[in-house]
Every structure is written in structure tokens, then in C-alpha cells.
Design an enzyme around this catalytic site. Structure first.
Site, short mmCIF file in Angstrom:
data_model
loop_
_atom_site.label_atom_id
_atom_site.label_comp_id
_atom_site.label_asym_id
_atom_site.label_seq_id
_atom_site.Cartn_x
_atom_site.Cartn_y
_atom_site.Cartn_z
N CYS A 149 -1.50 -43.75 -0.17
CA CYS A 149 -0.79 -44.74 -0.64
C CYS A 149 -0.76 -46.07 0.14
O CYS A 149 -1.09 -47.29 -0.31
CB CYS A 149 0.67 -44.42 -1.18
SG CYS A 149 0.45 -42.97 -2.40
N ASN B 191 8.40 -46.23 4.11
CA ASN B 191 7.13 -47.07 4.57
C ASN B 191 7.59 -48.20 5.20
O ASN B 191 7.09 -48.79 6.22
CB ASN B 191 6.39 -47.39 3.40
CG ASN B 191 5.85 -46.12 2.61
OD1 ASN B 191 5.93 -46.31 1.33
ND2 ASN B 191 5.72 -45.19 3.18
N HIS C 48 6.70 -49.00 -8.63
CA HIS C 48 7.32 -48.20 -9.58
C HIS C 48 8.63 -47.63 -9.34
O HIS C 48 8.58 -47.17 -8.12
CB HIS C 48 6.29 -47.41 -10.23
CG HIS C 48 5.81 -46.34 -9.32
ND1 HIS C 48 4.56 -46.67 -8.71
CD2 HIS C 48 6.33 -45.24 -8.75
CE1 HIS C 48 4.31 -45.62 -7.68
NE2 HIS C 48 5.16 -44.99 -7.96
#
Length: 323
Positions: A192, A225, A255
């Protein structure tokens, strides 16, 4: 962390409902960005308790090229357990090597990217150049009547970044990524946070980082993150003699999962506290003080080497992770 709360509000106000692979709907917004000055504080979420040690454990697992959920657990991070052992698609994948296996996720690509070259057997100069760059002869084969050599080496992208920062800080190609198309069918979860670019400023002795994330679970993934990116920038700056400065965070698909709405709405009701500061233990060598370049500390750091100073937070909140 007002920027984080502003992002949550923007998604709730402008996003749209979408279906996805997990079966849990999301409110999704395309394209988002946050930019933090690390000299003003560390980007830690304060409207709930941050799982700081877990996030640092995950980062260190990546630095060590871990591919097992057991390795991450040993570092204090359990977020990979479900992806390793509860994801039905991965459980049925023929490349899975048993309990806790994840395949060649993130850190393997960062530190051991599988690099191949195919060179004609008669091209002596090219073969010599490849050998000088660390490629080794795997096998020979014939293709269309021409004899060829297959060569291989594991590429340490992150170490190459540090070496370039030290030798050519003006280079605009100081980056590494985890999106390996040849491996996407052999891993539990395609990367990701997939592209990191370091931007040194030799005149000011500052270093910045741009991070691009293709898909981000803003409720649970974004706080994690942010910790990892800012901590990595701080570690790289310490090992190369640069002060960490700007951390810019780009998201492609931002999202919020439907089952995390209550948690985030409660956070929006809370007033964020002042940002803390990151402290790295004295045992981790600082090039600016020692003048000794020690990139091997990328693998030697431990979770206990990182701590937050002045971290105030509201009461903990939790929500399930979609797998």
C-alpha cells in the site's frame, strides 16, 4: 494533528460509498495530501492513544526484510497476523509457505529486491559490468538460436538510498519502492505504501521525505504509516548527518471503512493536543556527531530505540481491521 482530522472530515463530506475486496463498504475520496514539518513536532495522532510501539515494530520488521507474522509479533506488532493466517485468498495461494508466512512483502522488496539480467553470452563487456555490480551467473540458455546468460542479485534499495545521500545528495532519484509486478501473486498483501523518495538539502543539511500510498485505511492505517514514515526519515537523517524536515504524505485512494465510522466521529469531537517529539536512543550513531557512516544500523535498531517525548493523548479508541 489537525491535518489528520481535516482529512477525515474531507472524506466524510466529499467521499462516496464504494464496495471493495474486504466486503466492508468504504467512504472513499480520490487524492489526498498532508505535509508535516518535523522540526515542529512528530505527526502522532493525539485524539486517541497511538499504537506507537506496534508501528515502530512494523517499521523495524520491514528494515529487516521480514516475511513472517511471527517476526513482526516478536517486535511488538500483531497487525500482520490476520493477513498471514485469516485471509482466505492467501490461505489458498500455492506460494504460501505455512503458518505466519506472508510472502515477500514490503521489507523484502526494500532490502532484497530480486534483480535479474539476461545478457548474450558473447557480450563480454556487459557481462563484466554486471559482475562488477554484484550480479552472479545463474544459468545459460538458448533463445532464438542465441546463447544467453541469466544473472541475479538481491538489490538493497534502501541501502542504495543512504549511500547516494552520502555521495551525491543532489540526486533526484533517491527512492525505493515495494511494488514488484512479478511478485504480486505471491504475497499476502500487495504494498500500500509503495514509493518513498528522500530529498536531501546539502546546503541546509536537512532531509525530507515524500511518501506515496496507493490505498490507505484512514481510520487505522494512516496513523500507523505516519509514524513509520516520520521515524524512517528521522533514522535516515541520523545515520547520514541530516536534520529531518518535511514529511509529505500522498494518498491515492483515501478511504474510511463503515465499521470505523464511530471511532473517527468520536475523534472529531476531541481537541488535539500539541505534537510530541521523537527521540532516538544515544546508542544509535549520529553521523553529524561521530563522522562515522554506519548504515548497518538499519538492521540493528530495536523498538526500544524509539520513544515519544511529551506525548499527550485522549482515551484509547478501537475499531476492527478489514482484511
Amino acid at each position: 494533528m489537525k491535518q489528520y482530522l481535516d482529512l477525515v472530515r474531507a472524506i466524510l463530506e466529499t467521499g462516496s460509498w464504494q464496495e471493495n475486496r474486504t466486503g466492508i463498504r468504504t467512504i472513499t475520496m480520490p487524492g489526498a495530501m498532508m505535509r508535516f514539518d518535523l522540526q515542529e513536532g512528530f505527526p502522532a495522532v493525539t485524539t486517541k492513544k497511538l499504537a506507537f510501539k506496534s508501528a515502530i515494530g512494523e517499521m523495524i520488521g520491514f528494515l529487516r526484510a521480514s516475511r513472517s507474522a511471527a517476526d513482526f509479533r516478536a517486535l511488538g506488532c500483531k497487525v500482520w497476523d490476520a493477513n498471514a493466517n485469516e485471509n482466505a485468498q492467501w490461505l489458498a495461494n500455492p506460494y504460501r509457505e505455512g503458518t505466519d508466512d506472508l510472502g515477500d512483502v514490503y521489507g523484502v522488496q526494500w532490502r532484497k529486491w530480486p534483480g535479474y539480467k539476461v545478457i548474450e553470452a558473447s557480450a563480454d563487456a556487459r557481462l563484466a559490468d554486471a559482475a562488477e555490480r554484484g550480479y552472479r551467473n545463474v544459468t545459460q540458455f538458448e533463445e532464438d538460436g542465441v546463447r544467453k546468460v541469466l544473472l541475479y542479485k538481491a538489490i538493497d534499495q534502501l541501502r542504495q538510498c543512504l549511500d547516494t545521500i552520502m555521495t551525491n545528495p543532489g540526486d533526484r532519484r533517491i527512492l525505493f519502492h515495494g511494488w514488484n509486478p512479478a511478485m504480486l501473486d505471491q504475497i499476502a498483501l500487495p504494498a500500500c505504501h509503495l514509493l518513498y523518495q528522500f530529498l536531501p538539502n546539502a546546503a541546509r543539511r536537512e532531509i525530507s521525505l515524500c511518501l506515496y500510498i496507493r490505498s490507505n485505511d484512514v481510520g487505522l492505517g494512516t496513523p500507523f504509516n505516519l509514524v513509520e514514515g516520520a521515524a524512517l526519515l528521522s533514522l535516515v537523517g541520523r545515520l547520514t548527518g541530516y536534520t529531518p524536515r518535511w514529511f509529505t504524505y500522498f494518498i491515492g485512494d483515501a478511504h474510511i471503512y463503515e465499521n470505523q465510522l464511530d471511532m473517527l466521529k468520536r475523534q472529531l469531537e476531541r481537541e488535539p493536543y500539541e505534537s510530541p517529539r521523537l527521540q532516538i536512543a544515544d546508542r544509535v550513531p549520529a553521523y553529524a556527531q561521530t563522522g562515522v557512516y554506519a548504515p548497518e544500523w538499519l538492521e540493528q535498531v530495536e523498538p526500544a530505540d524509539f520513544s515519544l517525548v511529551g506525548y499527550r493523548h485522549h482515551e484509547p479508541l478501537s475499531a476492527p481491521m478489514a482484511v
